[in-house]
Write a protein that holds these residues in place. Structure first.
Motif, PDB file in Angstrom:
ATOM      1  N   GLN A  20      -9.171  -1.304   1.330  1.00  0.00           N
ATOM      2  CA  GLN A  20      -8.443  -2.455   1.831  1.00  0.00           C
ATOM      3  C   GLN A  20      -9.214  -3.072   2.988  1.00  0.00           C
ATOM      4  OE1 GLN A  20      -4.319  -1.754   2.833  1.00  0.00           O
ATOM      5  NE2 GLN A  20      -3.848  -3.915   2.575  1.00  0.00           N
ATOM      6  N   ALA A  21      -9.593  -4.315   2.802  1.00  0.00           N
ATOM      7  CA  ALA A  21     -10.267  -5.072   3.847  1.00  0.00           C
ATOM      8  C   ALA A  21      -9.217  -5.851   4.636  1.00  0.00           C
ATOM      9  CB  ALA A  21     -11.280  -6.023   3.234  1.00  0.00           C
ATOM     10  N   PRO A  22      -9.536  -6.214   5.877  1.00  0.00           N
ATOM     11  CA  PRO A  22      -8.563  -6.960   6.693  1.00  0.00           C
ATOM     12  C   PRO A  22      -8.114  -8.234   5.993  1.00  0.00           C
ATOM     13  CG  PRO A  22     -10.379  -6.209   8.039  1.00  0.00           C
ATOM     14  CD  PRO A  22     -10.749  -5.898   6.617  1.00  0.00           C
ATOM     15  N   GLY A  23      -6.805  -8.422   5.943  1.00  0.00           N
ATOM     16  CA  GLY A  23      -6.238  -9.621   5.352  1.00  0.00           C
ATOM     17  C   GLY A  23      -6.234  -9.651   3.847  1.00  0.00           C
ATOM     18  N   ALA A  70     -14.493  -2.101   4.517  1.00  0.00           N
ATOM     19  CA  ALA A  70     -13.056  -1.907   4.319  1.00  0.00           C
ATOM     20  C   ALA A  70     -12.684  -0.501   4.769  1.00  0.00           C
ATOM     21  CB  ALA A  70     -12.684  -2.087   2.846  1.00  0.00           C
ATOM     22  N   GLN A  89     -13.043   4.435   7.516  1.00  0.00           N
ATOM     23  CA  GLN A  89     -13.643   3.103   7.660  1.00  0.00           C
ATOM     24  C   GLN A  89     -15.090   3.117   7.170  1.00  0.00           C
ATOM     25  OE1 GLN A  89     -12.305   0.062   8.965  1.00  0.00           O
ATOM     26  NE2 GLN A  89     -14.229  -0.792   8.175  1.00  0.00           N
ATOM     27  N   THR A 141     -18.244   0.379   7.130  1.00  0.00           N
ATOM     28  CA  THR A 141     -18.713  -0.915   7.601  1.00  0.00           C
ATOM     29  C   THR A 141     -20.153  -1.111   7.144  1.00  0.00           C
ATOM     30  OG1 THR A 141     -17.284  -0.781   9.548  1.00  0.00           O
ATOM     31  CG2 THR A 141     -19.076  -2.383   9.602  1.00  0.00           C
TER      32      THR A 141
END
Length: 122
Positions: free
Chosen positions: A39-42, A92, A117, A119
């Motif tokens: 799940q990535a931000p937004g 994500a 996380q 990145t």
């Protein structure tokens, strides 16, 4: 019931690789169909890969097919996600999950880890 703990996340440059692990508690790990999601931000949580109970069959989302590989070791109660050719858009939180069904549908997964996380820098 099963408890899941992911590890192996971190920071990597684009084009690099990371290997995630998910350790499961309990003696019935081999009875669970296992999956990886992110799940990535937004964004909504996205299916990445799943593997059958014995590890004989695996399934992949289109965004990671050919780059990611799921595997499991039932003797170690662990499922893995090898990630190659990473891209910045792979950034994500990555989750492993377990289900008693044979499915890639997120809603049918009963147990989830806390996430790790990943990145990817450009």
């Amino acid at each position: 019931q099963v408890q899941l703990v992911e590890s192996g996340g971190g920071l990597v440059q684009a084009g690099g690789s990371l290997s995630l692990s998910c350790a499961a508690s309990g003696r019935t790990f081999s009875s669970y169909f296992m999956g990886w999601f992110r799940q990535a931000p937004g964004k909504e949580r996205e299916f990445l890969a799943a593997i059958s109970r014995a590890g004989s069959s695996s399934y992949y989302g289109d965004s990671v097919k050919g780059r990611f590989t799921i595997s499991r070791d039932n003797a170690k109660n662990t499922v893995y996600l090898q990630m190659n050719s990473l891209k910045p858009e792979d950034t994500a939180v990555y989750y492993c999950a377990a289900t008693t069904s044979a499915t890639i549908r997120l809603r049918e997964y009963d147990y989830w880890g806390q996430g790790t996380q990943v990145t990817v820098s450009s």
